[in-house]
Design an enzyme around this catalytic site. Structure first.
Site, mmCIF file in Angstrom:
data_model
loop_
_atom_site.group_PDB
_atom_site.id
_atom_site.type_symbol
_atom_site.label_atom_id
_atom_site.label_comp_id
_atom_site.label_asym_id
_atom_site.label_seq_id
_atom_site.Cartn_x
_atom_site.Cartn_y
_atom_site.Cartn_z
ATOM 1 N N THR A 189 0.827 -1.209 0.000
ATOM 2 C CA THR A 189 0.000 0.000 0.000
ATOM 3 C C THR A 189 0.862 1.259 0.000
ATOM 4 O OG1 THR A 189 -1.695 -1.179 1.253
ATOM 5 C CG2 THR A 189 -1.853 1.214 1.199
ATOM 6 N N THR A 190 1.893 1.280 0.859
ATOM 7 C CA THR A 190 2.790 2.437 0.937
ATOM 8 C C THR A 190 3.550 2.617 -0.372
ATOM 9 O OG1 THR A 190 3.031 1.958 3.295
ATOM 10 C CG2 THR A 190 4.589 3.528 2.361
ATOM 11 N N TYR A 202 -13.814 -4.030 -1.242
ATOM 12 C CA TYR A 202 -14.985 -3.507 -1.932
ATOM 13 C C TYR A 202 -16.112 -4.530 -2.105
ATOM 14 C CZ TYR A 202 -18.029 -0.857 -4.985
ATOM 15 O OH TYR A 202 -19.120 -0.215 -5.504
ATOM 16 N N TYR A 243 -3.220 -10.285 5.031
ATOM 17 C CA TYR A 243 -3.225 -8.897 5.510
ATOM 18 C C TYR A 243 -4.651 -8.483 5.835
ATOM 19 C CZ TYR A 243 -2.380 -3.785 5.161
ATOM 20 O OH TYR A 243 -2.301 -2.436 5.388
ATOM 21 N N ARG A 280 -9.515 -0.106 5.510
ATOM 22 C CA ARG A 280 -9.280 0.161 4.087
ATOM 23 C C ARG A 280 -10.121 -0.722 3.181
ATOM 24 N NH1 ARG A 280 -5.016 3.048 1.690
ATOM 25 N NH2 ARG A 280 -3.608 4.066 3.159
ATOM 26 N N LYS A 332 -0.631 -10.278 8.901
ATOM 27 C CA LYS A 332 -0.365 -8.875 9.222
ATOM 28 C C LYS A 332 -1.674 -8.323 9.757
ATOM 29 C CE LYS A 332 0.668 -4.299 7.314
ATOM 30 N NZ LYS A 332 0.854 -3.484 6.095
ATOM 31 N N ILE A 359 5.173 -4.712 10.095
ATOM 32 C CA ILE A 359 5.311 -4.171 8.745
ATOM 33 C C ILE A 359 5.013 -2.679 8.887
ATOM 34 C CG2 ILE A 359 4.441 -4.180 6.392
ATOM 35 C CD1 ILE A 359 3.955 -7.161 6.665
#
Length: 293
Positions: free
Chosen positions: A44-45, A107, A132, A137, A160, A203
């Site tokens: 994501t980062t 989504y 994850y 999000r 994670k 992380i």
């Protein structure tokens, strides 16, 4: 074993949004010098959701090549389409990553059964997978019971946990204390407590800015050195806060630019950090002595 401070590395870009490959290599060198324990590429980062498949592969492969097996490489392989997640996992494996980080499908809000079958398919590729969980999000939360079932599948090797529910994370840690299953925090602000309780690492977004300090925090926490762990953690808390002033990775890319490590570049729909936050983040960077002015 993957443990310690795993940087969710930002992807440097030029002002027109083109990936800055030279700066990416320099960032990797920065982390190797400063004792980062592992690198998450194209997470994501790293703005993986705005990358083409070719860019995604090249980012992972570039990092793998530069690291040259000195530390483990985790690749972001998540998607809300199971078929796409499987293809990304195949690509990451081909690029040389040792692990894949696969987010819960976003989504479309699958059921627990749907998420179980999704990750089972992803794991069938043969790359060790870290699940994850980040409901803020994705809009979906994988529960501990489903994670326990997934841990019995070959190639699903860890979690994670970024739900923000520390109590639930600690419940997971208690379940897996004597098992070979990686327990990784996805939240810098609670990582110290997570690791002190038996977690293996974090992380981290903050390790983009303070890799050595995050590495030292993880070591102190894993060794149960409470006084040292809390001292480091207290010093870093303002940074954890500042890096969440706007959506990740907006603040961290601004900070890296101030440190002279990347150029001013981010892809829409994300935008450069709002001016109203500059003073707060700048003050935090100065207090940590990562920049002088």
């Amino acid at each position: 074993m993957i443990k310690g401070s795993i940087v969710a590395i930002a992807t440097p870009m030029k002002q027109n949004g083109v990936i800055d490959w030279g700066s990416l290599i320099n960032l990797v060198k920065f982390h190797l010098i400063n004792k980062t324990d592992a690198i998450l590429a194209a997470g994501t980062t790293g703005e993986n959701t705005t990358m083409t498949l070719e860019e995604h592969f090249r980012v992972i492969h570039t990092i793998v090549k530069e690291v040259n097996k000195k530390i483990p490489i985790v690749a972001g392989v998540g998607a809300n389409s199971t078929k796409e997640a499987v293809n990304l996992t195949k690509m990451a494996k081909e690029a040389g990553a040792e692990y894949g980080l696969s987010v819960t499908p976003y989504y479309n809000k699958p059921t627990q059964k749907g998420m179980y079958n999704h990750f089972k398919e992803v794991a069938s590729v043969g790359l060790p997978i870290i699940v994850y969980n980040v409901p803020k999000r994705t809009g979906v939360d994988i529960n501990n019971e489903t994670i326990l079932k997934l841990s019995k599948i070959e190639n699903i090797v860890g979690i994670k946990e970024s739900s923000g529910n520390l109590a639930r994370a600690l419940e997971l840690i208690d379940q897996y204390k004597d098992k070979e299953f990686y327990l990784l925090s996805g939240d810098d602000s609670t990582a110290c407590e997570f690791i002190l309780a038996g977690g293996h690492g974090v992380i981290s977004v903050s390790s983009n800015i303070v890799p050595k300090q995050m590495h030292e925090l993880c070591i102190a926490s894993r060794k149960g050195k409470l006084e040292l762990a809390y001292k480091i953690n207290k010093k870093l808390m303002p940074l954890h806060y500042a890096l969440s002033l706007e959506s990740n990775p907006i603040p961290v890319k601004w900070a890296l630019k101030k440190m002279g490590l990347v150029k001013k570049g981010i892809r829409l729909p994300l935008t450069w950090l709002s001016k109203k936050y500059h003073k707060t983040l700048l003050k935090t960077l100065k207090s940590l002595e990562v920049i002088k002015s």
